[in-house]
Design an enzyme around this catalytic site. Structure first.
Site, PDB file in Angstrom:
ATOM      1  N   GLY A 243       3.726  29.515  85.975  1.00  0.00           N
ATOM      2  CA  GLY A 243       3.956  29.083  87.342  1.00  0.00           C
ATOM      3  C   GLY A 243       2.671  28.733  88.046  1.00  0.00           C
ATOM      4  O   GLY A 243       1.564  28.952  87.517  1.00  0.00           O
ATOM      5  N   PRO A 245      -0.493  28.847  90.808  1.00  0.00           N
ATOM      6  CA  PRO A 245      -1.303  29.983  91.278  1.00  0.00           C
ATOM      7  C   PRO A 245      -0.708  30.597  92.543  1.00  0.00           C
ATOM      8  O   PRO A 245      -0.197  29.895  93.417  1.00  0.00           O
ATOM      9  CB  PRO A 245      -2.672  29.344  91.567  1.00  0.00           C
ATOM     10  CG  PRO A 245      -2.690  28.079  90.782  1.00  0.00           C
ATOM     11  CD  PRO A 245      -1.275  27.598  90.726  1.00  0.00           C
ATOM     12  N   GLY A 246      -0.775  31.921  92.622  1.00  0.00           N
ATOM     13  CA  GLY A 246      -0.345  32.615  93.830  1.00  0.00           C
ATOM     14  C   GLY A 246       1.123  32.932  93.910  1.00  0.00           C
ATOM     15  O   GLY A 246       1.592  33.426  94.940  1.00  0.00           O
ATOM     16  N   THR A 247       1.901  32.663  92.850  1.00  0.00           N
ATOM     17  CA  THR A 247       3.345  32.892  92.911  1.00  0.00           C
ATOM     18  C   THR A 247       3.748  34.298  92.483  1.00  0.00           C
ATOM     19  O   THR A 247       4.921  34.654  92.604  1.00  0.00           O
ATOM     20  CB  THR A 247       4.087  31.866  92.038  1.00  0.00           C
ATOM     21  OG1 THR A 247       3.502  31.842  90.730  1.00  0.00           O
ATOM     22  CG2 THR A 247       3.984  30.477  92.640  1.00  0.00           C
ATOM     23  N   HIS A 464      -1.841   9.305 119.490  1.00  0.00           N
ATOM     24  CA  HIS A 464      -1.651   9.322 118.028  1.00  0.00           C
ATOM     25  C   HIS A 464      -0.635  10.393 117.646  1.00  0.00           C
ATOM     26  O   HIS A 464       0.313  10.125 116.880  1.00  0.00           O
ATOM     27  CB  HIS A 464      -2.994   9.583 117.345  1.00  0.00           C
ATOM     28  CG  HIS A 464      -2.932   9.583 115.854  1.00  0.00           C
ATOM     29  ND1 HIS A 464      -3.322   8.516 115.077  1.00  0.00           N
ATOM     30  CD2 HIS A 464      -2.498  10.532 114.959  1.00  0.00           C
ATOM     31  CE1 HIS A 464      -3.148   8.793 113.800  1.00  0.00           C
ATOM     32  NE2 HIS A 464      -2.654  10.027 113.709  1.00  0.00           N
ATOM     33  N   GLU A 465      -0.808  11.606 118.162  1.00  0.00           N
ATOM     34  CA  GLU A 465       0.095  12.703 117.797  1.00  0.00           C
ATOM     35  C   GLU A 465       1.483  12.497 118.387  1.00  0.00           C
ATOM     36  O   GLU A 465       2.494  12.792 117.742  1.00  0.00           O
ATOM     37  CB  GLU A 465      -0.494  14.044 118.263  1.00  0.00           C
ATOM     38  CG  GLU A 465      -1.829  14.400 117.621  1.00  0.00           C
ATOM     39  CD  GLU A 465      -1.776  14.410 116.108  1.00  0.00           C
ATOM     40  OE1 GLU A 465      -0.700  14.675 115.530  1.00  0.00           O
ATOM     41  OE2 GLU A 465      -2.818  14.141 115.477  1.00  0.00           O
ATOM     42  N   HIS A 468       3.458  10.176 116.153  1.00  0.00           N
ATOM     43  CA  HIS A 468       4.122  10.872 115.030  1.00  0.00           C
ATOM     44  C   HIS A 468       5.425  11.517 115.484  1.00  0.00           C
ATOM     45  O   HIS A 468       6.477  11.360 114.852  1.00  0.00           O
ATOM     46  CB  HIS A 468       3.199  11.972 114.481  1.00  0.00           C
ATOM     47  CG  HIS A 468       2.055  11.463 113.668  1.00  0.00           C
ATOM     48  ND1 HIS A 468       2.213  10.644 112.585  1.00  0.00           N
ATOM     49  CD2 HIS A 468       0.709  11.691 113.781  1.00  0.00           C
ATOM     50  CE1 HIS A 468       1.027  10.365 112.051  1.00  0.00           C
ATOM     51  NE2 HIS A 468       0.098  10.987 112.771  1.00  0.00           N
ATOM     52  N   ASP A 541      -3.016  10.436 107.154  1.00  0.00           N
ATOM     53  CA  ASP A 541      -1.633   9.935 107.225  1.00  0.00           C
ATOM     54  C   ASP A 541      -1.413   8.822 106.209  1.00  0.00           C
ATOM     55  O   ASP A 541      -0.390   8.783 105.516  1.00  0.00           O
ATOM     56  CB  ASP A 541      -1.344   9.398 108.631  1.00  0.00           C
ATOM     57  CG  ASP A 541      -1.566  10.448 109.710  1.00  0.00           C
ATOM     58  OD1 ASP A 541      -1.362  11.631 109.407  1.00  0.00           O
ATOM     59  OD2 ASP A 541      -1.938  10.070 110.833  1.00  0.00           O
TER      60      ASP A 541
END
Length: 641
Positions: A243, A245-247, A464-465, A468, A541
């Site tokens: 799996g 990493p970190g799972t 810009h934000e 989105h 983006d």
């Protein structure tokens, strides 16, 4: 005590060799000095005319010449009286040491070199051998020492370096030529028993129910083998945890160690391999020999890809690693069976492992430990939430929705960051705000309060934000907006828009993917609509939108031109997920053109949506400039106005 006794003879042999070398050089030095005192009787300087007289007197055997000096060696049997008769008595005889039977063969006369074109003919006529190079005065012992000294020094350095390396690797070197001893070939596995537990059980593992079920069955077989043997079931010989990493692969192994009630040997793949060929294989043998004495037991090899790579004869292959792998294959399922030993291993690169290692009989089960789904993330948050003081308003379901794609390690870090933030603010409990802020901290970094934007840049970031968020809100298939902010973050973002799905999704349609691309390009579209220019703020983006469009064309079969044809394959799916092209260059160029068309259509759609809703764009951007952050609920209220 036994280990110390075994290492003492080797240490004594090493010390003996050092003493022998020192004594040899002392004897060589003394004999060399004695030899020089016997052979170097003296040198006598004479004039050039006297040199010619000696040659005419028929007492010279050999002459050596260079640009500055002439050395004269007399014939054997020439006495002092013969020389005195030719040259006469002089003060320069005083530096000749007195001996009982001195021969002038041991005396070297020398004079300065004078330009004389007839000298060679003169020497030849008188039968004198001559050479145009003066020999160095060295003794036999000096010549021998000049060869032996470098070899001895190299040997001594090698001995000291090897001893230091053996000590560093946990073993000892008993002396060069005496063989290497100590613990270099011993296994470095850490042993956990019932009395010395890891402190982790299956109750501490959440979000991996299928993996837990497979491992619980293996542990139960070790505890109650009779009920399985009664039906004819055999013990699984091994399980491979695979799996990203970190799972929680290593955490699951710790839980097995805590639950099994049998000896548990833990080590990493890199601990087998050293610079010496054969050491890794020796450690594998020692590990399994120790395990056989304590069956039933479990061996866990973390990061097994360090020794389990595919074997080949290509440049860069490692003989030590391949010998270690061969020994591991033989021990796991060779001619002799190792009953009562279960081998667990973990890796996030299964595609590079040797096929002989992966086959049933060695690793009977491949347990996939993937990133958790929505219920799994919520369960993991609850497990880690038990370790901190929580407020009654904490909603783990909302946090799980906002952390789609997070691993177990990410979620543990989010809970810990929330606790640290609560302490920093001065609260004694963690509230929902702390958890949401920690999600943003993990995703985008901490707030960068010292970064001050000028009014023009701040306005452009706000539009810009909002671009989105507004494009996402105006599309039916887009994910809902949870938060908009223009507060800069330490990971480089000047602002960001957080989208959170209403439910966990495993399949996405082409319309939903196009809606995501259009939302990503909404920021650039807002800049075009409001300011008529483009800025560098849309770089991330554009990168994400291009990647999504390329997957639609090359992997998902969602393009009109190529249909269901696959043009790329994914390698290292549990690490970087790098895509490798499987098509020709011409087809790749056509795929690039198809990707460009998708992005262009989505960009045009985003611009159209914002132009049709320009009033809402201005109204939301003005509110964002005032408050710096607005929620998704407030965004929808502003749109409805």
């Amino acid at each position: 005590m036994d280990e110390n006794r075994n290492s003492l003879p080797g240490q004594k042999r090493g010390s003996t060799w050092i003493i022998v070398i020192i004594v040899f050089f002392l004897i060589t030095f003394i004999l060399n000095m004695f030899s020089l005192s016997r052979t170097s009787v003296g040198q006598i300087q004479i004039s050039y005319d006297q040199f010619l007289d000696l040659v005419e007197g028929d007492v010279v055997e050999q002459v050596y010449m260079d640009d500055d000096q002439i050395q004269i060696y007399l014939k054997d049997g020439v006495e002092e009286t013969d020389v005195v008769m030719i040259l006469g008595d002089g003060d320069n005889w005083e530096n000749i040491p007195e001996t009982q039977s001195m021969s002038f063969r041991t005396v070297v006369f020398y004079t300065g070199r004078v330009e004389d074109s007839n000298l060679s003919n003169f020497l030849r006529e008188n039968g004198v051998h001559y050479s145009k190079e003066i020999p160095e005065q060295t003794s036999v012992f000096s010549a021998i020492a000049s060869w032996i000294l470098p070899i001895a020094i190299m040997y001594l350095l090698y001995f000291l370096v090897m001893k230091a390396m053996m000590k560093r690797m946990g073993g000892g070197i008993g002396g060069f030529m005496g063989g290497m001893g100590g613990n270099i070939g011993k296994s470095k596995a850490k042993v956990y028993t019932v009395e010395k537990s890891t402190g982790v059980t299956f109750r501490d593992v959440a979000g991996q129910d299928e993996a837990k079920e497979s491992l619980e069955e293996m542990v139960d077989y070790l505890k109650n083998p009779e009920k399985y043997r009664a039906i004819g079931a055999q013990q699984p010989k091994g399980a491979l945890l695979v799996g990203p990493p970190g799972t929680g692969k290593t955490l699951l192994a710790k839980a097995v160690a805590g639950e099994a009630g049998v000896p548990f040997y833990h080590l990493t793949g890199s601990e087998f391999v050293e610079m010496f060929v054969g050491v890794g294989a020796s450690r594998v043998r020692d590990l399994f020999q120790t395990a056989k004495k304590n069956t039933p037991c479990i061996i866990f090899i973390d990061e097994i890809d360090a020794i389990g790579k595919k074997r080949d004869n290509q440049l860069g292959s490692n003989d030590e690693r391949e010998q270690t792998l061969n020994q591991l294959l033989a021990e796991m399922d060779g001619f002799e069976t190792n009953g009562g030993i279960i081998v667990l291993a973990a890796t996030n690169r299964p595609e590079i492992l040797d096929q002989a290692l992966l086959r049933p009989g060695r690793f009977d089960r491949r347990i996939i430990v993937e990133k958790p789904d929505l219920p799994g993330r919520e369960s993991i948050l609850r497990v880690h939430g038990k370790k901190v003081s929580l407020s009654s308003d904490v909603d783990f379901h909302a946090i799980a929705l906002a952390t789609s794609g997070a691993s177990g390690a990410d979620l543990a870090n989010i809970v810990n960051e929330a606790a640290l933030r609560a302490v920093r603010i001065g609260r004694n409990v963690v509230v929902q705000e702390d958890l949401m802020e920690s999600v943003e901290t993990v995703i985008a970094g901490k707030e960068k309060k010292d970064r001050v934007l000028n009014s023009k840049e701040r306005q452009m970031v706000a539009y810009h934000e909002v671009g989105h968020a507004l494009v996402a809100a105006l599309q039916k298939n887009a994910q809902p907006v949870q938060k908009i902010t223009i507060i800069p973050r330490t990971m480089g973002a000047l602002g960001y828009t957080m989208n959170a799905p209403e439910e966990e999704r495993y399949l996405l349609t082409a319309d939903e993917l196009l809606a995501q691309i259009t939302s990503l390009l909404g920021g650039r579209a807002a800049e075009i609509v409001k300011f008529g220019i483009s800025t560098t703020g849309a770089s991330n983006d554009i990168e994400r939108a291009t990647e999504q469009a390329r997957k639609m064309v090359t992997q998902y079969g969602m393009s009109e031109r190529f249909g269901s044809m696959g043009l790329q394959s994914t390698q290292n799916q549990y690490l970087d997920g790098r895509n490798v092209s499987t098509c020709s260059e011409q087809t790749g160029a056509e795929a690039d053109e198809e990707v460009r068309k998708i992005i262009e259509r989505c960009q045009d759609k985003a611009v159209k949506l914002l132009r049709e809703n320009l009033e809402a764009l201005d109204r939301i951007a003005t509110r964002l400039l005032e408050k710096e952050s607005i929620s998704g609920k407030e965004l929808m209220e502003l749109i409805e106005k």
